[in-house]
Motif scaffolding. Structure first.
Motif, PDB file in Angstrom:
ATOM      1  N   ASN A 120     -37.449   3.017  -1.365  1.00 39.11           N
ATOM      2  CA  ASN A 120     -37.117   4.411  -1.071  1.00 39.11           C
ATOM      3  C   ASN A 120     -38.391   5.141  -0.656  1.00 39.11           C
ATOM      4  N   GLY A 121     -38.327   5.837   0.470  1.00 36.79           N
ATOM      5  CA  GLY A 121     -39.509   6.545   0.949  1.00 36.79           C
ATOM      6  C   GLY A 121     -40.390   5.712   1.862  1.00 36.79           C
ATOM      7  N   LEU A 122     -39.897   4.568   2.348  1.00 34.95           N
ATOM      8  CA  LEU A 122     -40.712   3.727   3.234  1.00 34.95           C
ATOM      9  C   LEU A 122     -41.125   4.480   4.489  1.00 34.95           C
ATOM     10  N   GLU A 123     -40.178   5.187   5.085  1.00 37.61           N
ATOM     11  CA  GLU A 123     -40.487   5.891   6.338  1.00 37.61           C
ATOM     12  C   GLU A 123     -41.571   6.941   6.135  1.00 37.61           C
ATOM     13  N   SER A 124     -41.448   7.750   5.085  1.00 37.61           N
ATOM     14  CA  SER A 124     -42.455   8.786   4.833  1.00 37.61           C
ATOM     15  C   SER A 124     -43.791   8.169   4.434  1.00 37.61           C
ATOM     16  N   THR A 125     -43.746   7.047   3.720  1.00 40.72           N
ATOM     17  CA  THR A 125     -44.987   6.352   3.353  1.00 40.72           C
ATOM     18  C   THR A 125     -45.678   5.803   4.591  1.00 40.72           C
ATOM     19  N   MET A 126     -44.902   5.281   5.529  1.00 37.33           N
ATOM     20  CA  MET A 126     -45.481   4.781   6.779  1.00 37.33           C
ATOM     21  C   MET A 126     -46.191   5.900   7.528  1.00 37.33           C
ATOM     22  N   TRP A 127     -45.550   7.065   7.629  1.00 31.25           N
ATOM     23  CA  TRP A 127     -46.189   8.186   8.316  1.00 31.25           C
ATOM     24  C   TRP A 127     -47.451   8.638   7.588  1.00 31.25           C
ATOM     25  N   ARG A 128     -47.382   8.640   6.258  1.00 30.23           N
ATOM     26  CA  ARG A 128     -48.568   9.027   5.487  1.00 30.23           C
ATOM     27  C   ARG A 128     -49.736   8.097   5.781  1.00 30.23           C
ATOM     28  N   HIS A 129     -49.477   6.793   5.790  1.00 28.82           N
ATOM     29  CA  HIS A 129     -50.551   5.825   6.005  1.00 28.82           C
ATOM     30  C   HIS A 129     -50.977   5.743   7.473  1.00 28.82           C
ATOM     31  N   ILE A 130     -50.036   5.953   8.384  1.00 30.08           N
ATOM     32  CA  ILE A 130     -50.389   5.979   9.805  1.00 30.08           C
ATOM     33  C   ILE A 130     -51.397   7.094  10.068  1.00 30.08           C
ATOM     34  N   ALA A 169     -55.459  -5.890   8.403  1.00 30.19           N
ATOM     35  CA  ALA A 169     -54.535  -5.458   9.458  1.00 30.19           C
ATOM     36  C   ALA A 169     -55.278  -4.696  10.540  1.00 30.19           C
ATOM     37  N   ASN A 170     -56.240  -3.860  10.145  1.00 30.68           N
ATOM     38  CA  ASN A 170     -57.009  -3.123  11.139  1.00 30.68           C
ATOM     39  C   ASN A 170     -57.767  -4.077  12.059  1.00 30.68           C
ATOM     40  N   ASP A 171     -58.341  -5.127  11.478  1.00 29.54           N
ATOM     41  CA  ASP A 171     -59.086  -6.109  12.268  1.00 29.54           C
ATOM     42  C   ASP A 171     -58.159  -6.875  13.214  1.00 29.54           C
ATOM     43  N   ALA A 211     -52.508  -0.333  11.414  1.00 25.25           N
ATOM     44  CA  ALA A 211     -52.849  -0.887  10.102  1.00 25.25           C
ATOM     45  C   ALA A 211     -52.186  -0.086   8.991  1.00 25.25           C
ATOM     46  N   GLY A 212     -52.109   1.230   9.179  1.00 23.84           N
ATOM     47  CA  GLY A 212     -51.463   2.077   8.183  1.00 23.84           C
ATOM     48  C   GLY A 212     -49.981   1.758   8.036  1.00 23.84           C
ATOM     49  N   TRP A 261     -53.305   8.775   7.841  1.00 25.01           N
ATOM     50  CA  TRP A 261     -54.578   8.649   7.122  1.00 25.01           C
ATOM     51  C   TRP A 261     -55.465   7.589   7.761  1.00 25.01           C
ATOM     52  N   ASN A 262     -54.903   6.441   8.058  1.00 20.82           N
ATOM     53  CA  ASN A 262     -55.701   5.361   8.638  1.00 20.82           C
ATOM     54  C   ASN A 262     -56.183   5.691  10.036  1.00 20.82           C
TER      55      ASN A 262
END
Length: 290
Positions: free
Chosen positions: A158-168, A81-83, A110-111, A170-171
């Motif tokens: 459940n928690g998709l939104e918070s997971t997206m922010w976490r990965h956004i 995804a990053n590429d 990508a995150g 970090w990445n």
């Protein structure tokens, strides 16, 4: 390991080696208030000791199947995804080469993409790691079945939104730092030098990404560990309101619960990840373009 035993693939060894740190991180993040007795953890070492003393050594590996199954698609999605986002943004903005801003933007995108892959695995992992649910689920499949039966199939996200922010976050920190650190380091004159540069770049990126995203990781753990009950609004539901709730009730430092075991995994782990990915890609390039 005995002479006749075949070594496990790297992904299994890596996951098994880092997983106890992840269990400790989750336990500390789920702890609210001061607690008491075996359920109160004052830090990483105390958590390790109490889990082993009161629950047994094997508890440090409870739920490991989910992250092992998640690891390959997660890492593949991250770099692919990053590429692809990099190509998209360079074309959209008419820029030939990557720069610092584009590296952060592509990493964040990508995150967000990666989050869709990892959410169900993360939810199962969190619920299996929590001490309170130790007797509720018999394993990964049982956890999935009971969660879907009690809360519906969408509960796995459940928690998709918070997971997206976490990965956004970090990445963005990870790929942004990799670009910057690579620019600052002396150009590698050998394969060994390239590996060293990648280890350094990835470790710095993993550390910075962890500093940025730990508050979102804390609330993500709590959101995913809160079952959906009809007619009841959970205390932790959306990412940033949950961040403010934790900070208000437990203090700002509570947003960095589990930081030490997390950074111990993802700092060095970020360097190893980059070295492995770069090595595999170089192999493919040589194989496909001899």
């Amino acid at each position: 390991m005995s002479q006749d035993q075949k070594p496990l693939p790297f992904i299994y060894q890596f996951a098994a080696g880092e997983y106890p740190l992840d269990v400790v991180k989750t336990r500390v993040q789920l702890q609210t208030g001061k607690g008491a007795g075996a359920d109160a953890y004052t830090g990483m070492v105390d958590c390790f000791q109490k889990i082993i003393r009161h629950e047994g050594f094997s508890r440090l590996y409870r739920g490991i199947t989910a992250p092992i199954l998640m690891e390959a698609p997660k890492r593949a999605t991250k770099f692919a995804a990053n590429d692809e986002w990099g190509k998209f943004y360079r074309k959209s903005f008419g820029i030939q080469k990557m720069n610092q801003s584009l590296s952060i933007l592509t990493g964040a995108s990508a995150g967000a993409t990666e989050a869709f892959v990892v959410v169900p695995f993360e939810l199962v992992k969190i619920r299996l790691q929590d001490k309170a649910s130790a007797g509720k689920y018999n394993g990964m499949v049982d956890c999935v079945v009971k969660t879907v039966k009690a809360e519906g199939p969408l509960a796995l996200y459940n928690g998709l939104e918070s997971t997206m922010w976490r990965h956004i976050l970090w990445n963005a920190g990870y790929f942004g730092c990799i670009f910057q650190v690579r620019q600052l380091l002396p150009k590698a004159e050998s394969q060994g030098g390239q590996v060293s540069n990648d280890l350094m770049s990835g470790a710095v990126g993993g550390t910075v990404g962890t500093i940025l995203n730990t508050p979102l990781d804390v609330v993500k753990s709590r959101i995913q560990n809160s079952p959906k009950i009809s007619g009841y609004a959970p205390k932790y539901n959306w990412a940033f309101p949950a961040v403010f709730t934790v900070a208000k009730e437990e203090g700002f430092s509570a947003l960095y619960k589990g930081f030490i075991p997390k950074v111990l995994r993802l700092g060095p782990g970020g360097g190893i990840l980059l070295v492995v990915f770069t090595g595999v890609m170089d192999f493919f390039r040589k194989t496909l373009n001899p």
